[in-house]
Design an enzyme around this catalytic site. Sequence first.
Site, PDB file in Angstrom:
ATOM      1  N   ARG A  43       0.794  -1.231   0.000  1.00  0.00           N
ATOM      2  CA  ARG A  43       0.000   0.000   0.000  1.00  0.00           C
ATOM      3  C   ARG A  43       0.827   1.284   0.000  1.00  0.00           C
ATOM      4  O   ARG A  43       0.317   2.356  -0.269  1.00  0.00           O
ATOM      5  CB  ARG A  43      -0.866   0.049   1.269  1.00  0.00           C
ATOM      6  CG  ARG A  43      -2.094  -0.802   1.196  1.00  0.00           C
ATOM      7  CD  ARG A  43      -2.655  -0.868   2.601  1.00  0.00           C
ATOM      8  NE  ARG A  43      -3.790  -1.750   2.671  1.00  0.00           N
ATOM      9  CZ  ARG A  43      -5.043  -1.329   2.576  1.00  0.00           C
ATOM     10  NH1 ARG A  43      -5.316  -0.055   2.407  1.00  0.00           N
ATOM     11  NH2 ARG A  43      -6.027  -2.199   2.660  1.00  0.00           N
ATOM     12  N   ASP A  84      -3.799  -2.337  -3.408  1.00  0.00           N
ATOM     13  CA  ASP A  84      -4.478  -3.057  -2.333  1.00  0.00           C
ATOM     14  C   ASP A  84      -4.601  -4.502  -2.817  1.00  0.00           C
ATOM     15  O   ASP A  84      -5.266  -4.767  -3.829  1.00  0.00           O
ATOM     16  CB  ASP A  84      -5.849  -2.411  -2.120  1.00  0.00           C
ATOM     17  CG  ASP A  84      -6.650  -3.113  -1.037  1.00  0.00           C
ATOM     18  OD1 ASP A  84      -6.353  -4.294  -0.732  1.00  0.00           O
ATOM     19  OD2 ASP A  84      -7.583  -2.488  -0.503  1.00  0.00           O
ATOM     20  N   VAL A  85      -3.981  -5.424  -2.097  1.00  0.00           N
ATOM     21  CA  VAL A  85      -3.926  -6.811  -2.583  1.00  0.00           C
ATOM     22  C   VAL A  85      -5.291  -7.499  -2.571  1.00  0.00           C
ATOM     23  O   VAL A  85      -5.450  -8.579  -3.135  1.00  0.00           O
ATOM     24  CB  VAL A  85      -2.919  -7.666  -1.766  1.00  0.00           C
ATOM     25  CG1 VAL A  85      -1.506  -7.172  -1.989  1.00  0.00           C
ATOM     26  CG2 VAL A  85      -3.267  -7.690  -0.277  1.00  0.00           C
ATOM     27  N   LYS A 135       1.960 -19.069   6.717  1.00  0.00           N
ATOM     28  CA  LYS A 135       1.268 -19.684   7.843  1.00  0.00           C
ATOM     29  C   LYS A 135       0.861 -18.620   8.859  1.00  0.00           C
ATOM     30  O   LYS A 135       1.440 -17.541   8.813  1.00  0.00           O
ATOM     31  CB  LYS A 135       2.168 -20.733   8.510  1.00  0.00           C
ATOM     32  CG  LYS A 135       3.496 -20.152   9.011  1.00  0.00           C
ATOM     33  CD  LYS A 135       3.806 -20.305  10.458  1.00  0.00           C
ATOM     34  CE  LYS A 135       3.160 -19.384  11.405  1.00  0.00           C
ATOM     35  NZ  LYS A 135       4.059 -18.818  12.428  1.00  0.00           N
ATOM     36  N   HIS A 165       8.163 -22.861   7.162  1.00  0.00           N
ATOM     37  CA  HIS A 165       9.627 -22.843   6.985  1.00  0.00           C
ATOM     38  C   HIS A 165      10.319 -23.904   7.847  1.00  0.00           C
ATOM     39  O   HIS A 165      11.463 -24.236   7.599  1.00  0.00           O
ATOM     40  CB  HIS A 165      10.204 -21.445   7.228  1.00  0.00           C
ATOM     41  CG  HIS A 165      10.333 -21.048   8.662  1.00  0.00           C
ATOM     42  ND1 HIS A 165       9.259 -20.694   9.437  1.00  0.00           N
ATOM     43  CD2 HIS A 165      11.420 -20.945   9.467  1.00  0.00           C
ATOM     44  CE1 HIS A 165       9.680 -20.397  10.646  1.00  0.00           C
ATOM     45  NE2 HIS A 165      11.000 -20.536  10.706  1.00  0.00           N
ATOM     46  N   LYS A 169      14.076 -26.727   7.630  1.00  0.00           N
ATOM     47  CA  LYS A 169      15.177 -26.680   8.611  1.00  0.00           C
ATOM     48  C   LYS A 169      15.981 -27.975   8.513  1.00  0.00           C
ATOM     49  O   LYS A 169      15.417 -29.044   8.293  1.00  0.00           O
ATOM     50  CB  LYS A 169      14.622 -26.499  10.030  1.00  0.00           C
ATOM     51  CG  LYS A 169      14.160 -25.072  10.313  1.00  0.00           C
ATOM     52  CD  LYS A 169      13.615 -24.976  11.725  1.00  0.00           C
ATOM     53  CE  LYS A 169      13.107 -23.584  12.035  1.00  0.00           C
ATOM     54  NZ  LYS A 169      14.146 -22.686  12.521  1.00  0.00           N
ATOM     55  N   ASP A 222       0.245 -19.926  16.309  1.00  0.00           N
ATOM     56  CA  ASP A 222       1.519 -19.482  15.711  1.00  0.00           C
ATOM     57  C   ASP A 222       2.491 -20.651  15.527  1.00  0.00           C
ATOM     58  O   ASP A 222       3.201 -20.704  14.529  1.00  0.00           O
ATOM     59  CB  ASP A 222       2.156 -18.417  16.625  1.00  0.00           C
ATOM     60  CG  ASP A 222       3.459 -17.862  16.067  1.00  0.00           C
ATOM     61  OD1 ASP A 222       3.478 -17.513  14.877  1.00  0.00           O
ATOM     62  OD2 ASP A 222       4.458 -17.784  16.822  1.00  0.00           O
ATOM     63  N   HIS A 227       3.882 -25.544  12.675  1.00  0.00           N
ATOM     64  CA  HIS A 227       5.257 -26.045  12.776  1.00  0.00           C
ATOM     65  C   HIS A 227       5.351 -27.354  13.555  1.00  0.00           C
ATOM     66  O   HIS A 227       5.923 -28.336  13.086  1.00  0.00           O
ATOM     67  CB  HIS A 227       6.163 -25.023  13.469  1.00  0.00           C
ATOM     68  CG  HIS A 227       6.262 -23.701  12.763  1.00  0.00           C
ATOM     69  ND1 HIS A 227       6.296 -23.579  11.398  1.00  0.00           N
ATOM     70  CD2 HIS A 227       6.364 -22.435  13.240  1.00  0.00           C
ATOM     71  CE1 HIS A 227       6.403 -22.301  11.077  1.00  0.00           C
ATOM     72  NE2 HIS A 227       6.447 -21.585  12.176  1.00  0.00           N
ATOM     73  N   LYS A 325       7.151 -18.435  24.546  1.00  0.00           N
ATOM     74  CA  LYS A 325       8.040 -17.276  24.367  1.00  0.00           C
ATOM     75  C   LYS A 325       8.541 -16.824  25.735  1.00  0.00           C
ATOM     76  O   LYS A 325       7.925 -17.115  26.768  1.00  0.00           O
ATOM     77  CB  LYS A 325       7.269 -16.126  23.711  1.00  0.00           C
ATOM     78  CG  LYS A 325       6.720 -16.474  22.337  1.00  0.00           C
ATOM     79  CD  LYS A 325       7.353 -15.614  21.275  1.00  0.00           C
ATOM     80  CE  LYS A 325       6.824 -15.930  19.893  1.00  0.00           C
ATOM     81  NZ  LYS A 325       7.876 -16.266  18.949  1.00  0.00           N
TER      82      LYS A 325
HETATM   83  C1  BG6 Z   1       7.632 -18.251  13.194  1.00  0.00           C
HETATM   84  C2  BG6 Z   1       6.779 -17.789  14.333  1.00  0.00           C
HETATM   85  O1  BG6 Z   1       6.859 -18.922  12.241  1.00  0.00           O
HETATM   86  O2  BG6 Z   1       8.633 -19.140  13.697  1.00  0.00           O
HETATM   87  C3  BG6 Z   1       7.645 -17.091  15.390  1.00  0.00           C
HETATM   88  O3  BG6 Z   1       5.805 -16.872  13.847  1.00  0.00           O
HETATM   89  C4  BG6 Z   1       8.775 -17.990  15.826  1.00  0.00           C
HETATM   90  O4  BG6 Z   1       6.845 -16.717  16.501  1.00  0.00           O
HETATM   91  C5  BG6 Z   1       9.523 -18.521  14.611  1.00  0.00           C
HETATM   92  O5  BG6 Z   1       9.641 -17.247  16.656  1.00  0.00           O
HETATM   93  C6  BG6 Z   1      10.579 -19.556  15.005  1.00  0.00           C
HETATM   94  O6  BG6 Z   1      11.278 -19.971  13.890  1.00  0.00           O
HETATM   95  P1  BG6 Z   1      12.799 -19.558  13.661  1.00  0.00           P
HETATM   96  O7  BG6 Z   1      13.190 -20.226  12.401  1.00  0.00           O
HETATM   97  O8  BG6 Z   1      12.818 -18.069  13.571  1.00  0.00           O
HETATM   98  O9  BG6 Z   1      13.528 -20.050  14.859  1.00  0.00           O
END
Ligand code: BG6
Length: 457
Positions: A43, A84-85, A135, A165, A169, A222, A227, A325
Site C-alpha cells: 500500500r 491493495d492486494v 502460515k 519454513h 530446517k 503461531d 510447525h 516465548k
Molecule cells: C515463526 C513464528 O513462524 O517461527 C515465530 O511466527 C517464531 O513466533 C519462529 O519465533 C521460530 O522460527 P525460527 O526459524 O525463527 O527459529
Amino acid sequence: MTRSFVVLGGSGDLTGRLLLPGLAELFEAGVLDGEVDVLAVSREDWTDEEYRDWARRRLDAHAAHVPEQTRERVVRRLGYVRGDVTVAGDLRRALDRVEDVPVVYLALPNTVFRPTLEALAEVGLPEGGIVAVEKPFGRDGADARELNRILHGMAPEDAVFRTDHFLAKQTVLNVLGLRFANRLFEPVWNAAHVESVEIVFDETLGLEGRAGYYDTAGALRDMLQNHLLQLLALVAMEPPLAVDAAGLAARKGDVLRAVQPPADVATGTVRGRYTAGRVGDRDLPDYATEDGVDPDRETETYAEFTVTVDNWRWSGVPFRLRSGKALGADRREIVLRFRPVPHLAFTDEDPEPDVLRMRLDPDGIALEVNLNGAGDPFDLERRVLDIALPPAGLSAYGLLLREMLAGDAALSISDVEAEESWRIVEPILAAWAAGEAPLRDYPAGSDGPLPGHDQGT
Ligand code: BG6
C-alpha cells in the site's frame, strides 16, 4: 523455467527479514543465476526506486552474510506496484507487469488471505503459476477449507504452497534421512519400543514488536497448529514411497488423520502468558502491557498439548508438543524416549532408557545410551553419541524459495494436512475460549507456567 516472484505484502516484516534475504542467498549460490525478477505489491506510496531503498536497508540488516554486490544484484531486480492486494484491479495491474510465469506469494497476515485469494481468483493465476500462502493457513478449520476451495479453483494442488519454513530446517529434513536412509532406527520406531515423544520449541525471544500479528494468533496458532504438528507428522508417518511432494503429502496426511486431540483439555493442555521478568541480559515487560496487546484477549504466549496417534504403530504413545516465548532458555528439539530394556542383566541400578534427541538451531542429533563404565566395567555409564550438523548452506526461507521457484511442492503443507491440523487444535481453542483451562502466568525468564513440570531430562 524462469519464474517471476510476486510478493503481496512486499513492504512487510516477513519480506524484509526473510524473503529478500532468502532470495539474496539464492543469487549468491548461483541457483537463480540472477534471472528472477521480483515485483512487490503493497500500500505504500512508493516508486520503484523508493522500494529499492527500503529493500536495500532490509538486506543490509538481515542479509549481511551475503556479499554486498550480490545484495545489490537482488535490489536491481526489484520492482514495485502500489496497490491493495484485496482489489482485483490492483492485482491485475501487478500481474500485467510480470513477464515470466509468476510465483505469487501471500506474505500477509492470515486475516487477509481470503479476500486476497478471492481477488486473485477473479484475476486468474496465469497458466503454470504458483501461489504460496504463509502460515498459519487461515484462522480456523472453516477458514482453511474455504481457502482451499478458492485455491483449488485457480490452481492444481501441486501448484499451491502452504508455507511452513520448519520443513526446510536442517534437522527437520534429517528426520527423513535418519529414519528412511538407515536400517537401524525404523525397526524400533514404534510403540513397542518408544515410550513417549516430545516436540519442544522454547524460545527466549518475547513479542519483539509483533503484537499486530501475534496478539490475535497466540502460541497455539503461531507454532503448534503448523510447525510442531508438521514435526509430529514427519516423526510419526509411515515410510513414504518417495521423498517427494506426493509421497510426503500422502504419509503426513495419513498420520495427522490419526491424531486425536486431548480427551480432557483441562489435563491434556497447558496455556500460559508471560509477565515481566529478565531473560538473559534483557528485561522483558509483562506481555499484557506491551504496545498493541489487548490484555482482555487473553492471548497465550505458551501452549502445550499431549495427543495420541491412534494407529497400529503408535497406539498408546503420548506425543507432547510445547512452545513458549520469553522462557529462560532456548530449547528446540524432538525427543524420543525409549522403553527400558526387557531384562537387565547387570547388577547396577536401573539405567536410564535410551533417548534420541534431534536438536534444531544449532542442528544436531544425539543418542544417549548406556555403556560399560571406564573404571569398573560392571558399572554402567551414560554416554552420548552426538552428531553436530554443520550450518546449512541456505536458510530455511532460502531453501523454501528455491523449491518454490523450481515448482517443487515437497516442502509444502498439503490441503489435507492443513485441514487436519485445524481439526486437532480446534477443540483446544474452543475449550480455552470457554475458560476450561486456566491462563497461567509465568515470569519471563522462567521455565514456563508449570515449573519443574518439564525439564526434558
Ligand atoms: C515463526 C513464528 O513462524 O517461527 C515465530 O511466527 C517464531 O513466533 C519462529 O519465533 C521460530 O522460527 P525460527 O526459524 O525463527 O527459529
